[in-house]
Write a protein that holds these residues in place. Structure first.
Motif, PDB file in Angstrom:
ATOM      1  N   SER A  11       0.737  -1.130   0.152  1.00 53.71           N
ATOM      2  CA  SER A  11       0.055   0.055  -0.116  1.00 53.71           C
ATOM      3  C   SER A  11       0.740   1.444  -0.060  1.00 53.71           C
ATOM      4  CB  SER A  11      -0.934   0.061   0.990  1.00 53.71           C
ATOM      5  OG  SER A  11      -1.436   1.175   1.551  1.00 53.71           O
ATOM      6  N   PRO A  38      -4.668   2.237  -1.461  1.00 50.40           N
ATOM      7  CA  PRO A  38      -5.214   1.279  -0.463  1.00 50.40           C
ATOM      8  C   PRO A  38      -5.034  -0.102  -0.917  1.00 50.40           C
ATOM      9  CG  PRO A  38      -6.974   2.289  -1.436  1.00 50.40           C
ATOM     10  CD  PRO A  38      -5.824   3.117  -1.830  1.00 50.40           C
ATOM     11  N   ASP A  51      -6.735  -2.798   0.902  1.00 50.73           N
ATOM     12  CA  ASP A  51      -7.638  -3.605   1.940  1.00 50.73           C
ATOM     13  C   ASP A  51      -8.334  -4.765   1.356  1.00 50.73           C
ATOM     14  OD1 ASP A  51      -6.562  -1.571   3.771  1.00 50.73           O
ATOM     15  OD2 ASP A  51      -8.140  -0.229   3.067  1.00 50.73           O
TER      16      ASP A  51
END
Ligand SMILES: Nc1ncnc2c1ncn2[C@@H]1O[C@H](COP(=O)(O)OP(=O)(O)OP(=O)(O)O)[C@@H](O)[C@H]1O
Ligand SMILES: [Mg+2]
Length: 308
Positions: free
Chosen positions: A187, A193, A195
């Motif tokens: 990241s 991101p 995630d």
């Protein structure tokens, strides 16, 4: 032969204390010495899986001699460069009400000492694998990862890179065999991101597009995703167990993956062994041993699946 590199190994002085007050004289309750460094950890894990390696890097002073002796006593062959100035760092790991760390900076490596190191690497052949991991001390050139990756490519050496940020990115143009960022590193590298699985996949594909042949993204307790040079994607759920200390889980994953891949050349099996080794270390004090790894392997191997 497999070679691991630890530029700045450390003698960890791990102590516990009931209380710790700055500005006062404090007393330890327990104390331990652990020989550390990311490359050394990979060598330890390889050794646990009966796989030979040679630990390379730089040591200095009496702490350096102690580190070499300690690591060799574990059964690992070393070929460290002995640096003239300074001493191998001592890192204080203090466990009291809170966890406090005080990490040393390590010896000054001269140009000649660096030259001797590159001479050693120059002798590697296409039968060899090189594991490049961890941070770079201040006295070494900023582009040392790129220099080593370039050398590995020229010599046809199989290169594995486990590092953060620009260190990892700088090796991509030399087509490393495998890179292993964790999710935070991935990241941070792209300032994006990581995630969801889709986000991780997009960033891992970008690493491949920039030159990495295979990409292994480790996600601590969420498992790992492997993107292979032949276009397959595998997911391995993390092992279940009681977390003791996850430091070195990533290094263990690299060691487990490599031990299996050099034997079978099978990505799925290598991912399973990497996952077992990472988990086993997370469930152990220090780097896991053979029995723990094999026990965890029994519990994780069926869970590894091809997702694409
Ligand atoms: N808490 C945990 N429970 C089970 N397995 C774990 C746990 N933490 C790590 N692992 C295993 O180890 C692998 C590598 O861990 P992680 O993603 O934390 O590496 P890392 O951040 O590079 O670690 P380090 O750099 O400290 O060695 C994971 O993909 C997982 O398989
Ligand atoms: Mg790591």
């Amino acid at each position: 032969m497999i070679y691991t590199i630890t530029f700045n190994p450390a003698v960890d002085y791990v102590v516990t204390a009931d209380t710790f007050r700055t500005g006062k004289t404090n007393r330890t309750k327990t104390e331990n010495i652990v020989f550390g460094g990311k490359g050394v950890n990979v060598s330890l894990l390889l050794h646990a899986l009966n796989t030979k390696s040679i630990a390379l890097g730089f040591i200095a002073g009496f702490t350096g001699k102690a580190l070499r002796e300690g690591v060799e006593k574990e059964g690992i062959t070393t070929d460290f460069i002995e640096v003239e100035n300074g001493f191998t760092r001592i890192n204080l790991k203090l466990h009291a009400e809170e966890e406090t760390e005080l990490n040393g900076s390590g010896p000054e490596i001269s140009e000649n000492e660096l030259k001797s190191f590159f001479e050693k690497l120059g002798a590697l052949t296409p039968q060899d694998t090189l594991v490049l991991s961890g941070s770079v001390p201040k006295s070494l050139p900023k582009d040392i990862y790129a220099q080593i990756a370039k050398l590995a490519q020229t010599k046809g050496v199989r290169l594995i890179v486990d590092a953060a940020g620009d260190l990892l990115l700088s090796t991509l143009e030399f087509q490393p065999f495998l890179v292993k960022p964790n999710r935070e590193e991935l990241s941070e590298m792209f300032r994006a991101p990581a995630d969801t699985e889709e986000q991780v996949t997009a960033l891992a594909e970008e690493l491949k597009r920039r030159g990495a042949k295979n990409v292994l993204v480790s996600m601590a307790g969420d498992g790992a995703l492997l993107y292979t040079e032949t276009g397959e994607v595998y997911f391995a759920p993390a092992a279940k167990g009681t977390l003791i200390n996850s430091t070195g889980a990533g290094d263990s994953m690299v060691g487990g993956f490599l031990a299996e891949f050099t034997r079978s050349g099978d990505f799925e099996k290598a991912l399973a062994m990497g996952t077992a080794a990472g988990g086993a270390t997370a469930f152990s004090v220090g780097i896991a041993g053979f029995q723990k790894i094999m026990a965890v392997h029994e519990s994780v191997k069926a869970g590894v699946q091809r997702v694409r």
